[in-house]
Write a protein that holds these residues in place. Structure first.
Motif, mmCIF file in Angstrom:
data_model
loop_
_atom_site.group_PDB
_atom_site.id
_atom_site.type_symbol
_atom_site.label_atom_id
_atom_site.label_comp_id
_atom_site.label_asym_id
_atom_site.label_seq_id
_atom_site.Cartn_x
_atom_site.Cartn_y
_atom_site.Cartn_z
ATOM 1 N N CYS A 1 0.814 -1.228 0.000
ATOM 2 C CA CYS A 1 0.000 0.000 0.000
ATOM 3 C C CYS A 1 0.844 1.273 0.000
ATOM 4 O O CYS A 1 0.307 2.357 -0.210
ATOM 5 C CB CYS A 1 -0.949 0.010 1.196
ATOM 6 N N TYR B 1 5.054 1.891 8.017
ATOM 7 C CA TYR B 1 4.597 0.944 9.041
ATOM 8 C C TYR B 1 5.810 0.439 9.813
ATOM 9 O O TYR B 1 6.952 0.660 9.404
ATOM 10 C CB TYR B 1 3.801 -0.210 8.403
ATOM 11 N N SER C 1 0.075 -4.334 8.706
ATOM 12 C CA SER C 1 -0.959 -5.203 9.274
ATOM 13 C C SER C 1 -2.201 -5.266 8.384
ATOM 14 O O SER C 1 -2.778 -6.331 8.197
ATOM 15 C CB SER C 1 -1.347 -4.712 10.672
ATOM 16 N N SER C 2 -2.593 -4.120 7.823
ATOM 17 C CA SER C 2 -3.774 -4.115 6.954
ATOM 18 C C SER C 2 -3.546 -5.011 5.747
ATOM 19 O O SER C 2 -4.418 -5.798 5.370
ATOM 20 C CB SER C 2 -4.083 -2.695 6.475
ATOM 21 N N CYS C 3 -2.377 -4.889 5.127
ATOM 22 C CA CYS C 3 -2.089 -5.678 3.929
ATOM 23 C C CYS C 3 -1.829 -7.146 4.264
ATOM 24 O O CYS C 3 -1.747 -7.988 3.373
ATOM 25 C CB CYS C 3 -0.930 -5.059 3.147
ATOM 26 N N GLY D 1 -6.855 -5.650 8.414
ATOM 27 C CA GLY D 1 -7.498 -4.348 8.247
ATOM 28 C C GLY D 1 -8.912 -4.278 8.806
ATOM 29 O O GLY D 1 -9.609 -5.285 8.860
ATOM 30 N N TYR D 2 -9.312 -3.084 9.226
ATOM 31 C CA TYR D 2 -10.625 -2.918 9.859
ATOM 32 C C TYR D 2 -11.607 -2.156 8.982
ATOM 33 O O TYR D 2 -12.720 -1.877 9.413
ATOM 34 C CB TYR D 2 -10.480 -2.211 11.212
ATOM 35 N N TYR D 3 -11.191 -1.840 7.744
ATOM 36 C CA TYR D 3 -12.063 -0.994 6.919
ATOM 37 C C TYR D 3 -11.975 -1.400 5.446
ATOM 38 O O TYR D 3 -11.010 -2.025 4.993
ATOM 39 C CB TYR D 3 -11.657 0.470 7.047
ATOM 40 N N GLU E 1 -4.114 3.695 14.870
ATOM 41 C CA GLU E 1 -3.315 2.547 14.422
ATOM 42 C C GLU E 1 -1.905 2.538 15.016
ATOM 43 O O GLU E 1 -1.010 1.867 14.517
ATOM 44 C CB GLU E 1 -3.280 2.528 12.890
ATOM 45 N N TRP F 1 -0.034 -1.022 15.847
ATOM 46 C CA TRP F 1 0.546 -1.332 14.538
ATOM 47 C C TRP F 1 1.658 -0.374 14.136
ATOM 48 O O TRP F 1 2.250 -0.551 13.060
ATOM 49 C CB TRP F 1 -0.533 -1.268 13.447
ATOM 50 N N ARG G 1 -10.817 7.778 7.237
ATOM 51 C CA ARG G 1 -9.482 7.464 7.756
ATOM 52 C C ARG G 1 -8.516 8.508 7.214
ATOM 53 O O ARG G 1 -8.522 8.813 6.016
ATOM 54 C CB ARG G 1 -9.067 6.063 7.301
#
Lengths: 206, 206
Positions: free
Chosen positions: A180, A184, A193-195, A199-201, B67, B94, B111
């Motif tokens: 992304c 991070y 973490s999202s990738c 992810g939360y969204y 995050e 994160w 976000r």
């Protein structure tokens, strides 16, 4: 010594004139201002902070640990310099109604907790905490005066020496996520973490 | 429309007259009062909150997710009603410099994040965040004006729909630990976390 300066006299009496340097009215206003409402748990938290602060060297740089994420973090954040964001407050998600403040260099401090063996003296607080009566029967107008009246009589406090959780958290090494492109901490892996699917969204297309 | 009411004009200009309803001076004072010092990350966090609040329905009950546990939790706690202790703020550890606010019923929100592709326009902020220059060369007197001057130009913001972490945490069932006699959440097991060996302190004998 009057009851302001003599902890023993104050403790025997239970009820205090000031808590964390505030009158009860100011205390409740500060709690409402930060927390959004006057939560009984926060008033108890303020009593815990007040007791520990009285026992500690006022010159000590004190860090904090709370043993629940409900209410008590805000008591520490309102009435001490420790916040989550400055790293001086650590939160353990244990649902135990206890908090500690300690000298961050000497690792010596105090832990205060809601003492079940003492709660018999205050049935509204006992019934609220143990949930043996419905919330509707224990409104703030009943609980808050009961807590202020009980004061330290429903708490215990003991000197402690820290053996864990006393290190301040360092930021991880910063990298660029190859998926992304966001910054991070590389400690979480080779992508953010999202990738990694945490992810939360979902992005909403305009 | 002047630049106070026209988001586009304000964004093109970068620098804002007010952030979260405060003048820059008041903003910095609020940050110092709660956080203990004027952390650059908190000023960026305030810019994120400000941008999202402008986009959201002011009547929405907004919950928050951050995050990282560094700085950003305090930006949310100072400039929104969400706190850790009231459960309206969730913290993901994160180390990503991003936060979200969302309508807790509709699960729709925004976000905001520090956008690496935009940081080239502000070398001090880039060097501070990526740690490519020593902290001593980037004191607050350099960084804070650079951040205020950059404003939203170093951020991005996108509409999101929440798919995780949007449930408010309930307190667990309360039991009495058979070892120490303290109240604890039975979800952690048949005894409290401390009595399972997770404890962070030793009792000091008086």
């Amino acid at each position: 010594m009057d009851r302001h300066t003599d902890p023993a006299a104050r403790k025997a009496d239970g009820k205090q004139d000031t808590i964390c340097g505030c009158t009860p009215e100011t205390l409740l206003r500060k709690i409402e201002g930060f927390h959004g409402f006057i939560a009984p748990g926060l008033v108890i938290g303020a009593l815990m902070v007040d007791w520990i602060q009285e026992l500690m060297d006022p010159m000590a740089e004190a860090d904090a640990v709370v043993e629940t994420c409900h209410c008590l973090p805000d008591a520490v954040q309102i009435f001490t310099p420790c916040t989550v964001g400055n790293g001086w407050l650590k939160i353990l998600d244990w649902d135990q109604f206890a908090l500690s403040l300690y000298d961050r260099f000497k690792l010596h401090g105090y832990r205060a907790w809601l003492d079940l063996t003492k709660l018999q003296s205050s049935p509204p607080v006992r019934d609220w905490y143990m949930r043996t009566r419905p919330k509707s029967e224990l409104p703030g107008e009943v609980l808050i005066p009961a807590i202020l009246n009980a004061g330290r009589d429903i708490l215990s406090c003991a000197p402690i020496h820290m053996i864990r959780f006393h290190h301040r958290k360092k930021k991880g090494e910063i990298g660029v996520c190859p998926v992304c492109g966001e910054a991070y901490s590389t400690r979480v892996g080779d992508r953010c973490s999202s990738c990694q699917g945490e992810g939360y969204y979902q992005i909403v297309e305009p």
